[in-house]
Design a protein around this motif. Structure first.
Motif, short mmCIF file in Angstrom:
data_model
loop_
_atom_site.label_atom_id
_atom_site.label_comp_id
_atom_site.label_asym_id
_atom_site.label_seq_id
_atom_site.Cartn_x
_atom_site.Cartn_y
_atom_site.Cartn_z
N LEU A 1 -33.87 -129.05 13.98
CA LEU A 1 -32.99 -128.02 13.44
C LEU A 1 -31.67 -128.07 14.20
CD1 LEU A 1 -32.57 -125.52 11.57
CD2 LEU A 1 -33.40 -124.12 13.48
N ARG B 1 -33.26 -129.93 9.53
CA ARG B 1 -32.60 -128.91 8.75
C ARG B 1 -31.30 -128.55 9.46
NH1 ARG B 1 -34.84 -126.14 4.80
NH2 ARG B 1 -33.85 -124.15 5.30
N ILE C 1 -28.10 -125.66 9.63
CA ILE C 1 -27.61 -124.33 9.29
C ILE C 1 -26.15 -124.26 9.70
CG2 ILE C 1 -27.82 -121.85 9.73
CD1 ILE C 1 -30.79 -122.31 10.27
N ASP D 1 -28.54 -126.78 4.85
CA ASP D 1 -29.63 -126.16 4.09
C ASP D 1 -29.42 -124.67 3.94
OD1 ASP D 1 -31.80 -128.43 3.90
OD2 ASP D 1 -31.02 -128.49 5.95
N ARG D 2 -28.63 -124.12 4.86
CA ARG D 2 -28.37 -122.69 4.82
C ARG D 2 -26.94 -122.46 5.31
NH1 ARG D 2 -32.07 -119.00 4.40
NH2 ARG D 2 -33.72 -120.35 5.21
N GLU E 1 -34.75 -115.07 7.58
CA GLU E 1 -35.02 -116.41 7.05
C GLU E 1 -34.55 -117.48 8.03
OE1 GLU E 1 -32.92 -116.15 3.42
OE2 GLU E 1 -34.45 -114.92 2.42
N THR E 2 -33.44 -117.24 8.71
CA THR E 2 -32.96 -118.19 9.72
C THR E 2 -33.92 -118.25 10.90
OG1 THR E 2 -30.68 -117.75 9.06
CG2 THR E 2 -31.02 -118.77 11.21
N ASP F 1 -36.71 -120.46 10.12
CA ASP F 1 -36.34 -121.87 10.31
C ASP F 1 -36.49 -122.28 11.77
OD1 ASP F 1 -35.68 -122.21 7.64
OD2 ASP F 1 -33.56 -121.80 7.93
#
Length: 750
Positions: free
Chosen positions: A219, A247, A249, A279-280, A344-345, A348
């Motif tokens: 991440l 992922r 962010i 992804d976010r 939601e973060t 992750d």
């Protein structure tokens, strides 16, 4: 206000892009490079950029991988090289035709576009023209003024991040031989907050990740950063991480094209849809990052890496108690996010075995920047994401050797250990009292306490805050000296007497041999320019330092300045004996090597406690009065730092202009303003208001209550005394302003 040719007369605006790179990046880079250098010179030069037998890009400090592409440069790197390797020249005839008063009203783009400086130039006291001067006479002028000072602290020696390790070491040695630590540099205005926070919490003022760590991360949070414009080669690293399963962010008030989708021009996929990177996207309110990281940590307190926390950290319980009392209403007010977005973060993060946090100026230029970065460290320490593969802190430096300059001792607050080693090696007692940083230097010049300003590279006038105050401060000095490759506004804002000393660029052959630089991840490597110098009258930076030292000290019994000028290996031998980590420097430099990094290499933290420190940081929600906005100053895609290559910002939909301000459509409606209107930007501070006139409003999807405009045009709005706690960095990312409909009779109005 800097005027001149009306460069915004043809300004056009379209919608922002949702991808970066691709064939347009290649085409633009080649178009600019060939315009400045010609076809053959472009090919010969660009194929040497960032190669092991070539020269380090004079742009950003992003590292090179083990396996390098034949075209190991990005669009903005090509622009930086073209600016330096241009065939245009600024000769004495140019200065005869353009008095200082004329240069002072020209735009940054116009000044930079005139070409390379070719000869030393002198503006005598009382004159409005620069005239040619010999190198010997120029050094004697500086030496004369230094000898006339009431004490060495009446001089300031600024440095940009372009200077090589060898030049930086010689420069700081000269300054400390004079008896002062007045060594402000561009770090004071960018990553000083990072260095302050990381030294306190991890024991080292640098990042703890390698390029391989970024590739291996599960991440990656990219926070307060726009790599598509400021570090485009970082997009390749993010693409590789994404292909490996990471992922990503993105946390930013502005949706930046490079973090949405990347079309890698060196891969077949870059001709198609490219790679979706983020992804976010958390569209955070300016200055809301501290609240975000506290909120994330509060949601992860139930799953710490207990073994790491107990074995390697200090202060966990006090910090955890503080986080448990977090006020979520204040978090949501500070961030502008929903609780669901934060939760939601956090999910992750919980699912990731290794996390890297990358950041740049979006975190470092607020009043609470040091506290914010300490909170980033808390967030990573909680789950053991420091000192293991694929995890750690990644402050992304801007200038190509800004980190190396600091390693070499360009610092106004040197450690006792560094001064002890320097004194022992050269047999003199270096000054121990702390010197002036950039903001303090401006105040001292303003108040008459500094008589000589010496700038080793950079564009001090346009890099600094509170432009009117800074310019008035410089004009109060007796002598200003600028060591430069290109013309810039700092040459037009002079002391009573002024010198321009032209130097070699990174692309050019240096008679002293190769030089070295340190990248953003602590790798040191050689840089060898290949081009013929732009003029036979240019001197390398090392030679300028060494000849000035000889003019000041004569036959110096402590430092072999003549040897240093002609043999950079002799400088590296001394660096090796003074600075840890440079063992066998001359032998290792050609191939490159990594400097020691205790948190990364050993999970050892050389802090005051001997452990990585959790810190308690109070959550402050930045309050903006009704009707006001929070401004962040940003770069356009056609600039690097203060150098303006062109007037387009392709990714934000701006063409042929720079005096624009990006505002959310709802914020415009509340103020009764329409897209395309012209406004003045007025910043508010207890000592009064500051105004930047004639900016076209662009309705733009930024975070509500926030706006953005380009620097250096908006540096005038940043109050000198609005600085980050601890680091003293100007708060260029959180300036309270109001928009005032422009008087059509003013320049740019109507």
């Amino acid at each position: 206000m800097v005027t001149g040719d009306d460069e915004d007369a043809r300004l056009r605006v379209s919608g922002p892009k949702d991808w970066a790179g691709g064939l347009p990046a290649v085409g633009n880079a080649m178009r600019i490079a060939q315009r400045e250098m010609g076809v053959a010179r472009t090919t010969r030069t660009l194929l040497r950029v960032n190669q092991k037998d070539g020269f380090d890009c004079p742009g950003c400090a992003w590292p090179e991988g083990t396996h390098r592409s034949p075209a190991e440069f990005c669009e903005n790197g090509a622009k930086a090289v073209a600016e330096e390797a241009t065939t245009r020249r600024v000769t004495p005839e140019f200065f005869a035709a353009h008095p200082v008063d004329d240069l002072a009203v020209r735009t940054d783009h116009w000044l930079g576009g005139q070409g390379r400086l070719t000869e030393p130039m002198h503006k005598p006291a009382g004159s409005d023209h620069y005239v040619p001067v010999s190198w010997e006479a120029a050094f004697e002028i500086v030496a004369r003024e230094l000898r006339a000072l009431g004490g060495p602290d009446e001089a300031v020696f600024y440095t940009s991040g372009r200077t090589s390790n060898e030049a930086a070491f010689a420069y700081q040695l000269l300054v400390r031989r004079l008896g002062t630590n007045n060594l402000p540099d561009c770090s004071n205005m960018c990553h000083e907050s990072s260095g302050s926070a990381l030294t306190e919490t991890l024991g080292i003022g640098k990042g703890t990740v390698s390029l391989d760590d970024l590739h291996r991360a599960e991440l990656i949070l990219v926070v307060g950063q726009n790599p598509g414009t400021n570090h485009p080669r970082m997009l390749t690293a993010l693409e590789k991480a994404k292909r490996g399963g990471a992922r990503i962010i993105a946390v930013n008030p502005l949706p930046e094209a490079g973090l949405l989708r990347f079309k890698n021009p060196q891969r077949p996929s870059g001709l198609g849809r490219g790679t979706a990177l983020a992804d976010r996207f958390l569209q955070i309110r300016l200055n809301g990052d501290l609240a975000l990281f506290q909120a994330l940590s509060s949601l992860l307190l139930d799953s710490p890496d207990r073994a790491f926390v107990e074995q390697h950290t200090h202060g966990f319980e006090a910090w955890a108690e503080h986080i448990r009392g977090l006020d979520w209403d204040r978090v949501l007010a500070a961030t502008g996010l929903t609780r669901a977005e934060v939760e939601e973060t956090a999910a992750d993060v919980r699912a990731a075995g290794s996390v890297v946090v990358c950041w740049a100026m979006g975190l470092t230029q607020h009043r609470n920047s040091v506290a914010t970065i300490r909170e980033v460290v808390n967030f990573l320490l909680l789950r053991g994401n420091v000192g293991r593969p694929g995890a750690g802190v990644c402050p992304v430096r801007g200038h190509s050797n800004v980190q190396g300059d600091r390693t070499m001792g360009i610092y106004e607050k040197p450690s006792a250990a560094f001064l002890d080693a320097l004194g022992e090696e050269f047999g003199f007692e270096p000054p121990r009292r702390h010197g002036l940083d950039t903001v303090e230097a401006i105040r001292a010049m303003r108040d008459g306490g500094v008589k000589v300003f010496f700038g080793m590279g950079g564009n001090f006038v346009r890099a600094t805050p509170d432009s009117a105050v800074t310019e008035a401060a410089l004009r109060r000095t007796r002598l200003t000296v600028q060591v430069s490759t290109k013309l810039n506004r700092s040459h037009a804002v002079c002391g009573e007497e002024a010198l321009i000393l032209p130097t070699l660029g990174r692309t050019e052959r240096d008679p002293g041999g190769y030089v070295t630089v340190e990248d953003s991840m602590g790798l040191v490597h050689a840089s060898r320019g290949r081009l013929k110098p732009a003029s036979p009258h240019l001197l390398p930076e090392v030679a300028i330092v060494c000849r000035l030292a000889r003019a000041v000290f004569g036959d110096d019994p402590h430092v072999p300045w003549a040897e240093f000028e002609h043999d950079y290996g002799a400088i590296r031998d001394r660096i090796e004996r003074v600075i840890p980590g440079f063992e066998d420097f001359n032998a290792r430099a050609p191939g490159g090597f990594a400097l020691p990094n205790a948190p990364r290499d050993e999970r050892r933290f050389p802090t005051a406690t001997g452990r990585a420190n959790f810190t308690v940081n109070e959550l402050e929600v930045l309050s903006v009065p009704p009707g006001r906005l929070l401004l962040q100053t940003v770069r356009s895609h056609d600039q690097y730092n203060t150098t303006v290559y062109g007037l387009d910002d392709r990714y934000r939909g701006v063409k042929a202009g720079r005096r624009v301000v990006f505002v959310h459509p709802d914020d415009l409606a509340e103020r009764g303003l329409a897209d395309g209107e012209v406004v003045d930007l007025v910043s508010e501070w207890p000592d009064g208001e500051r105004t930047a006139e004639g900016f076209r409003v662009i309705s733009y999807p930024t975070a509500r209550g926030c706006c953005a405009a380009y620097f250096p045009e908006t540096n005038v709005l940043v109050p000198l005394d609005s600085v980050a706690e601890t680091s003293n960095t100007p708060t260029s990312k959180s300036v309270v302003i109001r928009l005032v409909r422009a008087d059509p009779r003013t320049p740019g109005g109507g």
